[in-house]
Design an enzyme around this catalytic site. Structure first.
Site, PDB file in Angstrom:
ATOM      1  N   PRO A 343      63.471  77.235 -10.801  1.00  0.00           N
ATOM      2  CG  PRO A 343      62.791  75.377 -12.049  1.00  0.00           C
ATOM      3  CD  PRO A 343      63.896  75.873 -11.152  1.00  0.00           C
ATOM      4  CB  THR A 344      60.328  75.199  -7.521  1.00  0.00           C
ATOM      5  OG1 THR A 344      61.329  75.639  -6.598  1.00  0.00           O
ATOM      6  CG2 THR A 344      60.827  74.006  -8.297  1.00  0.00           C
ATOM      7  CB  CYS A 345      56.080  78.207  -6.318  1.00  0.00           C
ATOM      8  SG  CYS A 345      55.433  78.484  -7.934  1.00  0.00           S
ATOM      9  CG  ASP A 346      60.437  76.344  -1.466  1.00  0.00           C
ATOM     10  OD1 ASP A 346      61.145  77.169  -0.838  1.00  0.00           O
ATOM     11  OD2 ASP A 346      59.938  75.345  -0.928  1.00  0.00           O
ATOM     12  CG  ASN A 387      56.769  73.904  -7.345  1.00  0.00           C
ATOM     13  OD1 ASN A 387      56.932  75.090  -7.579  1.00  0.00           O
ATOM     14  ND2 ASN A 387      56.560  73.474  -6.123  1.00  0.00           N
TER      15      ASN A 387
END
Ligand SMILES: Cc1ncc(COP(=O)(O)O)c(C=O)c1O
Length: 397
Positions: A343-346, A387
């Site tokens: 789910p993270t922005c990476d 995050n």
């Protein structure tokens, strides 16, 4: 949404191979109404695995590799079962001390350690250290005088281990010999040799090649230096149940015993093993929820399935897509290839893109995924707030 026992599919794996119906029922009961992601640890699986290993390799002393799962309830259980413990840091030592486990049942298997920490290990009562370098050996001689020294050999087998531990650890046989001779000069006890053939090692012959180096050094040191070694530490490497087939632990044990008897006959040296993954891996079920399903073009043949637990949430051994966990979902029907991501922005938080899982076309946002055999090297890897996501919660049942 209510999560019921029926209609579960496992890609490429029959659930009963990993978990009985009764156990699965318990997983579901304990998962109800709990916010994802979380991890359940079935303590009876650990008990079973411990007994299985004990029966298969009765001649070996078990030092559980705490790093695999340092949950206090797991450590207390293994303490009750009679295990010894291999610690990688003073932090693991302190946790074991808090649980009342005495340091004479511990070894320090990490070859990389601060001088001050060696002092703390020694003050606590640890007397068994693994090393692979002169610098570390001299530090041990000063901070932990008179201790038993195991020198770690570099091993082959990186191609056949799903999580190799090569290069960073261990040294060549010539240096290992030098270090053991130096250990004696420094007033330490040159106790033996250790190795790790790589975690989730699927090729049993990897132990054969490591043991032949060990046997060569046992003989060479005795004949040339009058130095008698007493112990072989065979590390970990025994498998958990992931999607690729492995031999049963008993087969590992039978083969290893044969290799040892070829070298030492009936009178074996002291044998230590440091299992981590094989003891706790199968006990874990990580439960996640699907947050988003998308396609990257109108005609894309595969969907991206984003769920609320990713690499930073504990599924770190998907790095390099190395470990392939069996995954259960709540739907049935025709399957389609998916790319699984967290789910993270990476973008590093993409779990499997080259290795393709197939999940039902009917999969929907809000569905749960059950990641089996996630008891080892998961919760301790999860980031504390990447995050803003909290670390993975563990519940031992
Ligand atoms: C020194 C040492 N011993 C034992 C283990 C446990 O290995 P496994 O989980 O393959 O049983 C490890 C794993 O990293 C290790 O570094």
């Amino acid at each position: 949404m209510t999560h019921r026992a029926q209609n579960y599919i496992v890609s490429h794996m029959n659930t009963t191979e990993i978990m009985s119906k009764e156990r699965w029922q318990r997983v579901l009961e304990n998962s109800q109404d709990r916010e994802t992601p979380f991890q359940l640890i079935l303590s009876d699986v650990i008990e079973e695995k411990y007994q299985e290993l004990l029966d298969a390799i009765p001649f070996a002393k078990i030092y559980y590799a705490v790093k695999a799962n340092p949950a206090p309830a797991v450590l207390s259980l293994l303490d009750r079962l009679g295990s010894n413990f291999d610690v990688a840091s003073v932090y693991e030592l302190r946790r074991l001390q808090e649980l009342g486990i005495s340091a004479d049942r511990m070894s320090c298997g990490n070859t990389i350690k601060k001088f001050e920490h060696i002092k703390e290990f020694y003050a606590a009562g640890i007397r068994l250290f693994v090393t692979d370098s002169e610098g570390d050996l001299r530090n041990i001689a000063m901070a932990a005088p008179g201790s038993k020294i195991m020198v770690r050999l570099m091993t082959e087998g990186a191609q056949t281990a799903d999580w190799p531990l090569s290069r960073k650890f261990g040294c060549s046989p010539d240096l290992a010999g030098d270090l053991l001779i130096l250990a004696r000069k420094l007033g330490l006890q040159p106790w033996g040799l250790s190795f790790h053939v790589g975690s989730q090692q699927r090729d049993i012959t990897a132990w054969d090649s490591a043991l032949s180096k060990v046997s060569y050094l046992f003989t060479w040191l005795l004949e040339n230096e009058d130095l008698k070694l007493s112990c072989i530490n065979m590390g970990g490497g025994f498998p958990a149940t992931y999607r690729e087939r492995t031999n049963p632990v008993q087969t590992y044990a039978d083969e290893i015993k044969r290799y040892l008897e070829e070298d030492y006959g009936d009178i074996l040296p002291e044998i230590i093993i440091e299992p981590g993954r094989s003891l706790v891996g199968d006990s874990g079920v990580l439960v996640s929820e699907i947050v988003l399903i998308s396609r990257k073009s109108r005609t894309a043949l595969e969907r991206w399935v984003y769920q609320d637990c990713g690499r930073f949430g504990g599924l770190m051994e998907t790095l390099g897509e190395a470990i392939h966990y069996p995954i259960l979902c709540e739907r049935n029907g025709p399957l389609e290839q998916v790319i699984l991501a967290g789910p993270t922005c990476d973008s590093m938080d993409t779990l499997y893109e080259d290795y393709r899982y197939e999940l039902p076309l009917s999969l929907a946002v809000g569905d749960r995924l059950y990641w089996l055999s996630t008891g080892a090297y998961t919760s301790s890897y999860s980031a504390i707030e990447f995050n803003g996501f909290p670390p993975l919660q563990t519940l031992v049942i």
